[in-house]
Design an enzyme around this catalytic site. Structure first.
Site, PDB file in Angstrom:
ATOM      1  N   SER A 119      -9.575  -9.117  -7.959  1.00 24.62           N
ATOM      2  CA  SER A 119     -10.345 -10.014  -7.341  1.00 24.62           C
ATOM      3  C   SER A 119     -11.769  -8.591  -7.172  1.00 24.62           C
ATOM      4  CB  SER A 119     -10.397 -10.348  -5.741  1.00 24.62           C
ATOM      5  OG  SER A 119     -10.291  -8.912  -4.688  1.00 24.62           O
TER       6      SER A 119
ATOM      7  N   PHE B 210     -24.017   2.968  -7.724  1.00 32.54           N
ATOM      8  CA  PHE B 210     -22.708   2.435  -7.187  1.00 32.54           C
ATOM      9  C   PHE B 210     -23.157   3.293  -5.534  1.00 32.54           C
ATOM     10  CE2 PHE B 210     -19.547  -0.292  -5.802  1.00 32.54           C
ATOM     11  CZ  PHE B 210     -19.508  -1.211  -7.167  1.00 32.54           C
TER      12      PHE B 210
ATOM     13  N   GLN C  28     -12.486   0.948   5.781  1.00 29.46           N
ATOM     14  CA  GLN C  28     -13.710   0.930   5.283  1.00 29.46           C
ATOM     15  C   GLN C  28     -14.206  -0.444   5.472  1.00 29.46           C
ATOM     16  OE1 GLN C  28     -14.609   0.971   0.551  1.00 29.46           O
ATOM     17  NE2 GLN C  28     -15.648   3.069   2.087  1.00 29.46           N
TER      18      GLN C  28
ATOM     19  N   HIS D 133     -17.118  -3.001   4.783  1.00 30.78           N
ATOM     20  CA  HIS D 133     -17.706  -3.160   3.531  1.00 30.78           C
ATOM     21  C   HIS D 133     -19.398  -3.292   3.555  1.00 30.78           C
ATOM     22  CE1 HIS D 133     -19.890  -4.463  -0.166  1.00 30.78           C
ATOM     23  NE2 HIS D 133     -19.244  -3.624  -1.466  1.00 30.78           N
TER      24      HIS D 133
ATOM     25  N   LEU E  53     -16.447 -11.140  -0.668  1.00 29.97           N
ATOM     26  CA  LEU E  53     -16.918 -10.506  -0.767  1.00 29.97           C
ATOM     27  C   LEU E  53     -18.359 -10.552  -1.615  1.00 29.97           C
ATOM     28  CD1 LEU E  53     -17.234  -6.742  -0.910  1.00 29.97           C
ATOM     29  CD2 LEU E  53     -16.441  -6.645  -2.991  1.00 29.97           C
TER      30      LEU E  53
ATOM     31  N   GLU F  37     -20.835  -4.540  -4.836  1.00 32.75           N
ATOM     32  CA  GLU F  37     -22.074  -3.597  -4.448  1.00 32.75           C
ATOM     33  C   GLU F  37     -23.174  -3.502  -5.271  1.00 32.75           C
ATOM     34  OE1 GLU F  37     -20.685  -0.251  -1.832  1.00 32.75           O
ATOM     35  OE2 GLU F  37     -21.216   0.970  -3.481  1.00 32.75           O
TER      36      GLU F  37
ATOM     37  N   ARG G 192     -21.191   3.237   1.917  1.00 30.50           N
ATOM     38  CA  ARG G 192     -20.686   2.230   3.305  1.00 30.50           C
ATOM     39  C   ARG G 192     -20.686   2.585   4.490  1.00 30.50           C
ATOM     40  NH1 ARG G 192     -16.100  -0.036  -1.334  1.00 30.50           N
ATOM     41  NH2 ARG G 192     -17.313  -0.785  -2.517  1.00 30.50           N
TER      42      ARG G 192
ATOM     43  N   HIS H 225     -12.332  -4.036   4.248  1.00 25.79           N
ATOM     44  CA  HIS H 225     -12.278  -4.099   3.223  1.00 25.79           C
ATOM     45  C   HIS H 225     -11.518  -3.192   2.727  1.00 25.79           C
ATOM     46  CE1 HIS H 225     -14.112  -4.468  -1.171  1.00 25.79           C
ATOM     47  NE2 HIS H 225     -13.830  -3.547  -1.229  1.00 25.79           N
TER      48      HIS H 225
ATOM     49  N   ARG I 135     -13.974   6.082   1.324  1.00 24.22           N
ATOM     50  CA  ARG I 135     -14.106   5.794   0.137  1.00 24.22           C
ATOM     51  C   ARG I 135     -15.256   5.942  -0.295  1.00 24.22           C
ATOM     52  NH1 ARG I 135     -13.673   1.567  -3.550  1.00 24.22           N
ATOM     53  NH2 ARG I 135     -13.292   0.482  -1.805  1.00 24.22           N
TER      54      ARG I 135
ATOM     55  N   SER J 237     -12.154   3.570  -6.114  1.00 21.67           N
ATOM     56  CA  SER J 237     -10.376   3.282  -5.588  1.00 21.67           C
ATOM     57  C   SER J 237      -9.810   2.500  -7.356  1.00 21.67           C
ATOM     58  CB  SER J 237     -10.542   1.700  -4.568  1.00 21.67           C
ATOM     59  OG  SER J 237      -8.927   1.268  -4.211  1.00 21.67           O
TER      60      SER J 237
HETATM   61  C1  LIG Z   1     -12.529  -8.251  -3.175  1.00 23.47           C
HETATM   62  C2  LIG Z   1     -12.390  -6.544  -3.263  1.00 23.47           C
HETATM   63  C3  LIG Z   1     -13.019  -5.958  -4.491  1.00 23.47           C
HETATM   64  C4  LIG Z   1     -12.630  -5.168  -4.972  1.00 23.47           C
HETATM   65  N1  LIG Z   1     -13.673  -4.327  -6.165  1.00 23.47           N
HETATM   66  C5  LIG Z   1     -13.396  -3.078  -6.171  1.00 23.47           C
HETATM   67  C6  LIG Z   1     -14.218  -2.317  -6.741  1.00 23.47           C
HETATM   68  O1  LIG Z   1     -14.869  -3.502  -7.872  1.00 23.47           O
HETATM   69  N2  LIG Z   1     -14.043  -0.740  -7.092  1.00 23.47           N
HETATM   70  C7  LIG Z   1     -12.330  -0.264  -6.356  1.00 23.47           C
HETATM   71  O2  LIG Z   1     -13.030   0.397  -7.606  1.00 23.47           O
HETATM   72  N3  LIG Z   1     -12.277  -0.964  -5.753  1.00 23.47           N
HETATM   73  C8  LIG Z   1     -12.722  -2.299  -5.444  1.00 23.47           C
HETATM   74  N4  LIG Z   1     -11.774  -3.023  -4.420  1.00 23.47           N
HETATM   75  C9  LIG Z   1     -10.732  -2.133  -3.544  1.00 23.47           C
HETATM   76  C10 LIG Z   1      -9.722  -2.389  -5.380  1.00 23.47           C
HETATM   77  O3  LIG Z   1      -9.393  -3.491  -5.700  1.00 23.47           O
HETATM   78  C11 LIG Z   1      -8.100  -2.015  -4.390  1.00 23.47           C
HETATM   79  O4  LIG Z   1      -8.281  -0.743  -3.560  1.00 23.47           O
HETATM   80  C12 LIG Z   1      -6.848  -1.953  -5.777  1.00 23.47           C
HETATM   81  O5  LIG Z   1      -6.539  -2.864  -6.778  1.00 23.47           O
HETATM   82  C13 LIG Z   1      -5.688  -1.512  -4.986  1.00 23.47           C
HETATM   83  O6  LIG Z   1      -4.555  -1.485  -6.079  1.00 23.47           O
HETATM   84  P1  LIG Z   1      -3.080  -1.384  -6.220  1.00 23.47           P
HETATM   85  O7  LIG Z   1      -2.786  -1.621  -7.131  1.00 23.47           O
HETATM   86  O8  LIG Z   1      -3.373  -0.132  -4.895  1.00 23.47           O
HETATM   87  O9  LIG Z   1      -2.426  -2.868  -4.583  1.00 23.47           O
HETATM   88  P2  LIG Z   1      -2.955  -4.640  -5.402  1.00 23.47           P
HETATM   89  O10 LIG Z   1      -3.479  -4.619  -6.131  1.00 23.47           O
HETATM   90  O11 LIG Z   1      -3.274  -4.827  -3.408  1.00 23.47           O
HETATM   91  O12 LIG Z   1      -1.357  -4.899  -5.451  1.00 23.47           O
HETATM   92  C14 LIG Z   1      -0.584  -4.659  -4.679  1.00 23.47           C
HETATM   93  C15 LIG Z   1       0.671  -5.336  -5.288  1.00 23.47           C
HETATM   94  O13 LIG Z   1       2.279  -5.334  -4.491  1.00 23.47           O
HETATM   95  C16 LIG Z   1       2.690  -6.195  -4.460  1.00 23.47           C
HETATM   96  N5  LIG Z   1       3.737  -5.987  -2.836  1.00 23.47           N
HETATM   97  C17 LIG Z   1       3.141  -5.475  -2.049  1.00 23.47           C
HETATM   98  N6  LIG Z   1       3.520  -5.811  -0.558  1.00 23.47           N
HETATM   99  C18 LIG Z   1       5.211  -5.951  -1.494  1.00 23.47           C
HETATM  100  C19 LIG Z   1       6.766  -6.429  -1.778  1.00 23.47           C
HETATM  101  N7  LIG Z   1       6.770  -6.291   0.193  1.00 23.47           N
HETATM  102  N8  LIG Z   1       7.649  -6.639  -1.678  1.00 23.47           N
HETATM  103  C20 LIG Z   1       6.568  -6.665  -3.416  1.00 23.47           C
HETATM  104  N9  LIG Z   1       5.556  -6.640  -3.410  1.00 23.47           N
HETATM  105  C21 LIG Z   1       4.750  -5.641  -2.701  1.00 23.47           C
HETATM  106  C22 LIG Z   1       1.998  -6.834  -4.140  1.00 23.47           C
HETATM  107  O14 LIG Z   1       2.820  -8.368  -5.139  1.00 23.47           O
HETATM  108  C23 LIG Z   1       0.568  -7.059  -5.589  1.00 23.47           C
HETATM  109  O15 LIG Z   1       1.653  -6.887  -6.768  1.00 23.47           O
HETATM  110  C24 LIG Z   1     -11.865  -4.369  -4.041  1.00 23.47           C
HETATM  111  C25 LIG Z   1     -10.810  -4.532  -3.023  1.00 23.47           C
HETATM  112  C26 LIG Z   1     -11.416  -6.116  -2.677  1.00 23.47           C
HETATM  113  C27 LIG Z   1      -9.934  -7.113  -1.871  1.00 23.47           C
END
Ligand SMILES: Cc1cc2nc3c(=O)[nH]c(=O)nc-3n(C[C@H](O)[C@H](O)[C@H](O)COP(=O)(O)OP(=O)(O)OC[C@H]3O[C@@H](n4cnc5c(N)ncnc54)[C@H](O)[C@@H]3O)c2cc1C
Length: 573
Positions: A49, A118, A232, A234, A244, A247, A281, A349, A385, A390
């Protein structure tokens, strides 16, 4: 326990950080067997997303020094500078690598990669693919991961416990959501890539799956949570849903307007200087709250908000650069941003804090456990952040942890399978006992709602001693009430009530560490803003907060910030 699967390493999470770690691991040591366990199908991870973009130096008017300084300043000097330097150096390589794997970055007329402005960044540094960056980035990683047969996926398996051999993490116990059976997934190292915990609050941009599971799993095994007080907000979420509005809208030239039609970031002093809407932010969220408190908000059925005005950008630019923003605004706010301003307000956020890890991703205090992405606190983001750092963080530190995990696995031996299987069976018994659990009649939904409102009142944009302490007491009381939860669903197949129970258990632990860390920090820094201690206090508080689990209540400690190239100075723009 139904099944025991052995691999070299185990990755929990199929978002950007988890998938990047998996690819890096199999490339670093071909033939390594990598388990990728995810509670949802990987393409449904929250990464999908992300809208606005990913930061890395690309332009001639930019350099690593500038990206480093912006990040340090954005962090209110709480980011570790060795981590920040490693990050800015690796970032351009990671985004270019993604391009080679097929990520369709938007282009300039001359064919070079396009970048947009940004918040808190000195120049245009954010790479994007229209406003669907997360979708394209995750898709690219997912399809690349499928080229490697050594990456073995366990989709829709909910990890509920780390399997420990003494002080070493040797795998995980996971509940197969489809069958209700537990499985043990064993490895010589485990990487947590489970994402953030926005669902601890009532109003968030985060998907329902963001319940801080990995943070809680590590916390309960004795790993400290670091800098959890920094949450954070947003500045631009849609009232009502919290969806969301990226930005990138401000990066493309959008304005924030109050009820008097003023561009308040320009007409009033909120510390953002000439950056105006492109301030960081934390500052813009505070400005919006102050505008509303001063009576310059706009009424709606969901409370007060301000406006984000894109009408001067024109339909062509909006359709080219921000098509999803138009779609979301039409569907969820009933406004077409080509013609009308969008109602927005601050929304939870992102978690700056998380599992305390070193620069290679290794968790503090437990051997063989690593973490990367939003679940981790490698100390890139400090107290605030910068937007678009991220996604790049997930790639840079995801890759690094994948490489380090296979190296670690090579230098160690398998754990004691029989002992690990026994531990898994205990976990199976715990989960089995939850089906139709007779408690004191407490409901999951009621406790979750009460937790969320306690967190909003004590750990919001502005904080005060009394309300933070009240939240600490409320969360402790909610953990007591949680003991009395009654569960009704006795079925094994897709028992979502048990998942909701396990997620609430995790969120309560995250809430405990956030509220007690917040209550302990007697200054204002980045996203932690106190009305009763308004200044930043580098003499006493230029350090990370550590929060340790203890059944009797959390224990707090401190950790030095790694300074270096940039000395702390007043943060103004
Ligand atoms: C709406 C939105 C827009 C954003 N836009 C931006 C942007 O434009 N630029 C930017 O830099 N950042 C952005 N961010 C922040 C960024 O997207 C996230 O911080 C980042 O994608 C997190 O990635 P991740 O791999 O750490 O976790 P996630 O993508 O959240 O993935 C977590 C994974 O862990 C797994 N998991 C969790 N708990 C368990 C469990 N108990 N057992 C097994 N599996 C589990 C889930 O199934 C999932 O696969 C945005 C965030 C949001 C919410």
């Amino acid at each position: 326990m139904a099944e025991l699967h052995r691999h070299d390493i185990v990755i929990v999470g199929g978002g950007a950080a988890g998938l990047r770690a998996a690819i890096a691991a199999v490339k670093a040591r071909p033939g390594s067997s990598v388990a990728l366990v995810s509670k949802v199908y990987p393409m449904r991870s929250h990464t999908v997303s992300a809208e606005g973009g990913a930061a890395a130096v690309a332009r001639a008017d930019d350099n690593l020094e500038m990206h480093g300084y912006d990040t340090v300043k954005g962090s209110d000097f709480l980011g570790d500078q060795d981590v920040i330097q490693a990050f800015v150096e690796e970032a351009p390589r990671e985004l270019t690598q993604l391009e080679h794997w097929g990520c369709p970055w938007s282009r300039n007329e001359d064919g070079t990669v396009a970048t947009r402005a940004f918040g808190g960044m000195t120049t245009k540094r954010t790479w994007y693919a229209a406003d669907k960056v997360g979708f394209h980035l995750l898709h690219t990683l997912f399809q690349t991961s499928m080229q490697y047969g050594d990456i073995v996926r366990y989709d829709e398996v909910f990890v509920s416990k780390l399997l420990m051999d003494g002080n070493e993490c040797r795998g995980v116990a996971g509940l197969d959501v489809r069958t209700g059976e537990m499985m043990g997934v064993l490895g010589r190292a485990v990487i947590l890539a489970t994402g953030g915990a926005g669902k601890v609050w009532p109003f968030t941009t985060n998907g329902n799956i963001k319940t801080g599971d990995g943070m809680a799993l590590a916390y309960r095994e004795g790993v400290p949570m670091k800098d959890m007080e920094f949450v954070q907000y947003h500045p631009t979420g849609l009232p009502g849903t919290g969806i969301l509005i990226t930005e990138a809208t401000r990066g493309e030239g959008g304005h924030l307007i109050n009820s008097e039609g003023e561009r308040f970031l320009i007409t009033r002093d909120y510390g953002v200087g000439t950056k105006a809407e492109l301030g960081p932010r934390d500052m813009i969220s505070r400005a919006e709250v102050q505008e509303i408190e001063a009576g310059r908000g706009i009424d709606s059925q969901y409370g007060q908000h301000v406006h984000l005005d894109l009408t001067h950008l024109g339909e062509e630019k909006i359709m080219k650069r921000l098509p999803m923003v138009r779609e979301l605004s039409k569907i969820y706010a009933g406004v077409d941003p080509v013609y009308e301003p969008i109602p927005i307000r601050p929304v939870v956020h992102y978690m700056m804090g998380g599992v305390d890890v070193d620069i290679d991703g290794f968790a503090d205090g437990v051997d063989g456990l690593l973490a990367a992405g939003e679940v981790a606190c490698v100390s890139l983001n400090g107290a605030n952040r910068l937007g678009s750092n991220s996604l790049t963080e997930c790639l840079v530190f995801g890759a690094r942890s994948g490489v380090k995990a296979v190296e670690y696995a090579k230098g160690t031996s398998d754990g004691d399978d029989a002992a690990l299987a026994r531990m898994g069976e205990e976990e199976q018994a715990r989960i089995d006992a939850l089906r139709g659990k007779q408690g004191g009649g407490e409901k999951i939904a009621a406790i979750r709602t009460d937790m969320q409102s306690a967190m909003e009142s004590g750990c919001g944009v502005y904080r005060e001693e009394a309300s933070m302490q009240q939240t600490v007491r409320d969360i402790a009381a909610l953990k007591q009430r949680f003991e009395g939860v009654t569960l009704e669903d006795k079925s094994k197949v897709f028992n979502t009530e048990i998942i909701a129970y396990l997620e609430l258990e995790n969120m309560l632990d995250v809430a405990e560490s956030v509220s007690s860390s917040a209550a302990s920090r007697n200054e204002s820094r980045g996203a932690h803003t106190r009305k009763d201690a308004t200044a930043r206090d580098d003499v006493n508080w230029l350090h990370h907060t550590l929060c340790y689990y203890d059944p009797a209540g959390p224990r707090l400690d401190k950790k030095d910030v790694t300074l270096g190239r940039w000395e702390p100075e007043e943060r103004k723009y």
